[in-house]
Design an enzyme around this catalytic site. Sequence first.
Site, PDB file in Angstrom:
ATOM      1  N   PHE A 180       0.819  39.132 -13.512  1.00  0.00           N
ATOM      2  CA  PHE A 180       1.100  37.763 -13.062  1.00  0.00           C
ATOM      3  C   PHE A 180       2.481  37.365 -13.588  1.00  0.00           C
ATOM      4  CE2 PHE A 180       0.400  33.125 -14.082  1.00  0.00           C
ATOM      5  CZ  PHE A 180      -0.106  32.671 -12.868  1.00  0.00           C
TER       6      PHE A 180
ATOM      7  N   THR B 116       6.240  33.040 -15.917  1.00  0.00           N
ATOM      8  CA  THR B 116       7.181  32.621 -16.959  1.00  0.00           C
ATOM      9  C   THR B 116       8.571  33.229 -16.763  1.00  0.00           C
ATOM     10  OG1 THR B 116       5.323  32.484 -18.457  1.00  0.00           O
ATOM     11  CG2 THR B 116       7.496  32.556 -19.478  1.00  0.00           C
TER      12      THR B 116
ATOM     13  N   THR C 297       2.475  40.283 -19.213  1.00  0.00           N
ATOM     14  CA  THR C 297       1.381  41.120 -19.703  1.00  0.00           C
ATOM     15  C   THR C 297       0.995  42.123 -18.614  1.00  0.00           C
ATOM     16  OG1 THR C 297       0.564  39.285 -21.032  1.00  0.00           O
ATOM     17  CG2 THR C 297      -0.998  41.060 -20.592  1.00  0.00           C
TER      18      THR C 297
ATOM     19  N   ILE D  11     -10.392  36.051 -47.959  1.00  0.00           N
ATOM     20  CA  ILE D  11     -11.629  36.552 -48.582  1.00  0.00           C
ATOM     21  C   ILE D  11     -11.474  38.030 -48.971  1.00  0.00           C
ATOM     22  CG2 ILE D  11     -14.067  37.104 -48.087  1.00  0.00           C
ATOM     23  CD1 ILE D  11     -14.121  34.381 -46.510  1.00  0.00           C
TER      24      ILE D  11
ATOM     25  N   GLY E 204      -8.762  39.266 -49.907  1.00  0.00           N
ATOM     26  CA  GLY E 204      -7.766  39.318 -50.979  1.00  0.00           C
ATOM     27  C   GLY E 204      -6.673  40.338 -50.677  1.00  0.00           C
ATOM     28  N   GLY E 205      -6.254  41.061 -51.709  1.00  0.00           N
ATOM     29  CA  GLY E 205      -5.179  42.056 -51.544  1.00  0.00           C
ATOM     30  C   GLY E 205      -5.518  43.080 -50.470  1.00  0.00           C
TER      31      GLY E 205
ATOM     32  N   GLU F  63      -0.879  31.801 -21.776  1.00  0.00           N
ATOM     33  CA  GLU F  63      -1.668  31.031 -20.783  1.00  0.00           C
ATOM     34  C   GLU F  63      -1.671  29.536 -21.119  1.00  0.00           C
ATOM     35  OE1 GLU F  63      -4.862  32.567 -18.614  1.00  0.00           O
ATOM     36  OE2 GLU F  63      -4.069  34.605 -18.686  1.00  0.00           O
TER      37      GLU F  63
ATOM     38  N   THR G 273       0.472  26.976 -24.124  1.00  0.00           N
ATOM     39  CA  THR G 273       0.378  26.762 -25.573  1.00  0.00           C
ATOM     40  C   THR G 273      -0.688  25.702 -25.869  1.00  0.00           C
ATOM     41  OG1 THR G 273       1.980  24.983 -25.478  1.00  0.00           O
ATOM     42  CG2 THR G 273       2.876  27.203 -25.857  1.00  0.00           C
ATOM     43  N   SER G 274      -1.030  25.574 -27.145  1.00  0.00           N
ATOM     44  CA  SER G 274      -2.013  24.543 -27.525  1.00  0.00           C
ATOM     45  C   SER G 274      -1.494  23.157 -27.156  1.00  0.00           C
ATOM     46  CB  SER G 274      -2.292  24.623 -29.026  1.00  0.00           C
ATOM     47  OG  SER G 274      -2.937  25.852 -29.296  1.00  0.00           O
TER      48      SER G 274
HETATM   49  N1  CAA Z   1      -4.998  23.045 -10.089  1.00  0.00           N
HETATM   50  C1  CAA Z   1      -4.399  22.788  -8.900  1.00  0.00           C
HETATM   51  N2  CAA Z   1      -3.239  22.090  -8.806  1.00  0.00           N
HETATM   52  C2  CAA Z   1      -2.703  21.618  -9.947  1.00  0.00           C
HETATM   53  C3  CAA Z   1      -3.277  21.854 -11.211  1.00  0.00           C
HETATM   54  C4  CAA Z   1      -4.496  22.584 -11.253  1.00  0.00           C
HETATM   55  N3  CAA Z   1      -5.096  22.843 -12.413  1.00  0.00           N
HETATM   56  N4  CAA Z   1      -2.500  21.275 -12.152  1.00  0.00           N
HETATM   57  C5  CAA Z   1      -1.468  20.698 -11.514  1.00  0.00           C
HETATM   58  N5  CAA Z   1      -1.592  20.908 -10.177  1.00  0.00           N
HETATM   59  C6  CAA Z   1      -0.695  20.409  -9.119  1.00  0.00           C
HETATM   60  C7  CAA Z   1      -0.607  18.899  -9.205  1.00  0.00           C
HETATM   61  O1  CAA Z   1      -1.641  18.297  -8.445  1.00  0.00           O
HETATM   62  C8  CAA Z   1       0.751  18.616  -8.595  1.00  0.00           C
HETATM   63  O2  CAA Z   1       0.647  18.662  -7.188  1.00  0.00           O
HETATM   64  P1  CAA Z   1       1.359  17.542  -6.263  1.00  0.00           P
HETATM   65  O3  CAA Z   1       2.841  17.728  -6.482  1.00  0.00           O
HETATM   66  O4  CAA Z   1       0.921  17.883  -4.891  1.00  0.00           O
HETATM   67  O5  CAA Z   1       0.867  16.219  -6.747  1.00  0.00           O
HETATM   68  C9  CAA Z   1       1.572  19.826  -9.023  1.00  0.00           C
HETATM   69  O6  CAA Z   1       0.624  20.866  -9.355  1.00  0.00           O
HETATM   70  C10 CAA Z   1       2.433  19.548 -10.233  1.00  0.00           C
HETATM   71  O7  CAA Z   1       1.590  19.083 -11.262  1.00  0.00           O
HETATM   72  P2  CAA Z   1       2.138  18.259 -12.488  1.00  0.00           P
HETATM   73  O8  CAA Z   1       3.095  17.231 -12.005  1.00  0.00           O
HETATM   74  O9  CAA Z   1       0.958  17.838 -13.314  1.00  0.00           O
HETATM   75  O10 CAA Z   1       2.981  19.367 -13.259  1.00  0.00           O
HETATM   76  P3  CAA Z   1       3.667  19.280 -14.685  1.00  0.00           P
HETATM   77  O11 CAA Z   1       4.914  20.026 -14.611  1.00  0.00           O
HETATM   78  O12 CAA Z   1       3.715  17.872 -15.176  1.00  0.00           O
HETATM   79  O13 CAA Z   1       2.615  19.962 -15.689  1.00  0.00           O
HETATM   80  C11 CAA Z   1       1.645  21.869 -16.690  1.00  0.00           C
HETATM   81  C12 CAA Z   1       1.967  21.104 -15.422  1.00  0.00           C
HETATM   82  C13 CAA Z   1       0.157  21.715 -16.956  1.00  0.00           C
HETATM   83  C14 CAA Z   1       2.408  21.441 -17.918  1.00  0.00           C
HETATM   84  C15 CAA Z   1       2.015  23.316 -16.284  1.00  0.00           C
HETATM   85  O14 CAA Z   1       3.420  23.434 -16.129  1.00  0.00           O
HETATM   86  C16 CAA Z   1       1.509  24.346 -17.252  1.00  0.00           C
HETATM   87  O15 CAA Z   1       0.337  24.693 -17.212  1.00  0.00           O
HETATM   88  N6  CAA Z   1       2.414  24.899 -18.103  1.00  0.00           N
HETATM   89  C17 CAA Z   1       2.082  26.014 -18.914  1.00  0.00           C
HETATM   90  C18 CAA Z   1       2.438  27.307 -18.232  1.00  0.00           C
HETATM   91  C19 CAA Z   1       1.474  28.402 -18.538  1.00  0.00           C
HETATM   92  O16 CAA Z   1       0.295  28.199 -18.777  1.00  0.00           O
HETATM   93  N7  CAA Z   1       1.972  29.621 -18.483  1.00  0.00           N
HETATM   94  C20 CAA Z   1       1.144  30.749 -18.676  1.00  0.00           C
HETATM   95  C21 CAA Z   1       1.834  31.977 -18.216  1.00  0.00           C
HETATM   96  S1  CAA Z   1       0.678  33.242 -17.761  1.00  0.00           S
HETATM   97  C22 CAA Z   1       0.253  34.019 -19.177  1.00  0.00           C
HETATM   98  O17 CAA Z   1       0.535  33.600 -20.260  1.00  0.00           O
HETATM   99  C23 CAA Z   1      -0.578  35.252 -18.969  1.00  0.00           C
HETATM  100  C24 CAA Z   1      -0.619  36.114 -20.178  1.00  0.00           C
HETATM  101  O18 CAA Z   1       0.302  36.834 -20.472  1.00  0.00           O
HETATM  102  C25 CAA Z   1      -1.834  36.160 -20.997  1.00  0.00           C
END
Ligand code: CAA
Length: 377
Positions: free
Chosen positions: A122, A125, A157, A337, A339-340, A363, A365-366
Site C-alpha cells: 500500500f 505515505t 511495508t 522486570i 533487569g539486566g 497506520e 500515529t497515536s
Molecule cells: N472513510 C471514508 N472517507 C473518509 C474517512 C473514512 N474513514 N475519513 C475521511 N474521509 C473522507 C472525508 O469524508 C472527506 O471527504 P469529503 O471531502 O467528500 O468531505 C475526505 O475524506 C477528507 O477528510 P478530512 O477532511 O477529514 O481529511 P483530513 O486531512 O482532515 O484528515 C486524517 C484525515 C484522518 C488526518 C488522515 O489524513 C489520516 O488518516 N492520516 C494518517 C495517515 C495514515 O494513517 N497513514 C498510514 C499509512 S499506511 C501504513 O502505515 C501501513 C503500514 O506500513 C503498516
Amino acid sequence: MNLHFTEEQEMMRKMVKEFAQSEIAPFVERMEQGEFPRDILRKMAELGLMGITIPEEYGGAGMDFISYIIAIHEISKVSATVGVILSVHTSVGTNPILYFGTEEQKKKYVPKLASGEYLGAFCLTEPSAGSDAKSLKTKAIRQGDYYMLNGSKVFITNGGEADTYIVFARTNPNEEGSRGISAFIVEKDTPGFIVGKDEKKMGLHGSRTVQILFEDAKVPAENLLGEEGQGFKIAMANLDAGRIGIAAQSLGIAEAALEYAAAYAKERIQFGKPIAEQQGVAFKLADMATAVEAARLLVYRAAFLRATGLPCGKEASMAKLFASRTAMEAAIEAVQIFGGNGYTKDYPVERLFRDAKICEIYEGTSEIQRIVISKQL
Ligand code: CAA
C-alpha cells in the site's frame, strides 16, 4: 457483542497458535538478522491465512473478520514482523481491490493475493505527506490508455517483496485536497516502477520497508481503482479496518511481554523469594494484565463491529491508540522486570520493546487516532 469465540473462531485460534509456535518461533532469530520470511508466508498460504476474509469465490477462506484478527493477534504474539506483513497484505494490500475494484480487477488480482501467490502492499505515505496524507504530490496524468505516474513514496511495508501495490496519486493537479487523489493497482513489473532505499529499522527486522519511486511509470488506465477522485476515501475506508489489524498486532506484543515477564518473575529469586512475590513487581504485573485485558476488549469490540458491517472508524482508532500504548508500556515494564537480562538479546523482551514502538506510529500515529476519535465526539 459475544465475549466468546464461536467454535470456528476457536479452531482458527488453536490452529494459528500451534502454527506460530511450531513454524514461526524457530524462524524468529533469522528474521532478527533481516531475513524476509518467504517460507513462512508460503506455509501460511497453504493454511489459507493469506486470504482469511476473502470470499471463497475469489479463492479465499471466506471466514469472518474476527477470525482474521485472531490470526494477526496470535501470530504477533510470536512475531510482530509476520503480523504486520499479513496485516498490510490483507487490510490495505488486498481489500481495496475487493471492495472498490471492478469485476475484472477482482478476478485478475484477488485470487492471486488470497492464495499467497501474490503479496500486496500500500503506497500512501510520501516524504512530505505522512500524517497529512491528502497533501500527497505523486502525479498520475492520463495519456490515452495509460496513466503516467511520477513521484515517490516512503516507508512502504512489504515494498520490494510485494507483487501488487495500491498506489495513491493526484490525477487532478488543480484540485489540491483529497478530491484530486485517485487509487491505482500497480504491478511490480511496471516500467518506471523502482524500488528505492531499504530502511534500517529499530525493530520488525524481518519485514521489508522501502522507498518506491515512480519515474514515468506507465500504469494501464484499466488499473484505476474506483473512480478518479475517489482515492482518498478508498485509503481512509481501508485504513479503518487496517487499524484494527495493527491494534491486534499490538495486543499480541503486549500479551507476549506480560507472559514472558510473569514467567520470569516467578523464577527469578532475589532477597530470598521470587520477585513475583515482591509487591513492586507484583503490582507491575497486575497493571500490565489489566491493560492487556482492556486492550483485548477494545480490539475485539472493533473487530466485532467491522465483522457485522457496522461503522467502526472511531472504535478502530480507540483500539489502535490504546493497544499500541499498552504494547509499548508492557514491553518497557517487561524489560524492567527482566533487569539486566532484559537489556540483552539473550531474552525476547528486548525485541518486543523495539517492535512495540512502531505500533504507535504506522497506520496513523497515536496523535492521528486522537484526531479521528475526537472528530466523532
Ligand atoms: N472513510 C471514508 N472517507 C473518509 C474517512 C473514512 N474513514 N475519513 C475521511 N474521509 C473522507 C472525508 O469524508 C472527506 O471527504 P469529503 O471531502 O467528500 O468531505 C475526505 O475524506 C477528507 O477528510 P478530512 O477532511 O477529514 O481529511 P483530513 O486531512 O482532515 O484528515 C486524517 C484525515 C484522518 C488526518 C488522515 O489524513 C489520516 O488518516 N492520516 C494518517 C495517515 C495514515 O494513517 N497513514 C498510514 C499509512 S499506511 C501504513 O502505515 C501501513 C503500514 O506500513 C503498516
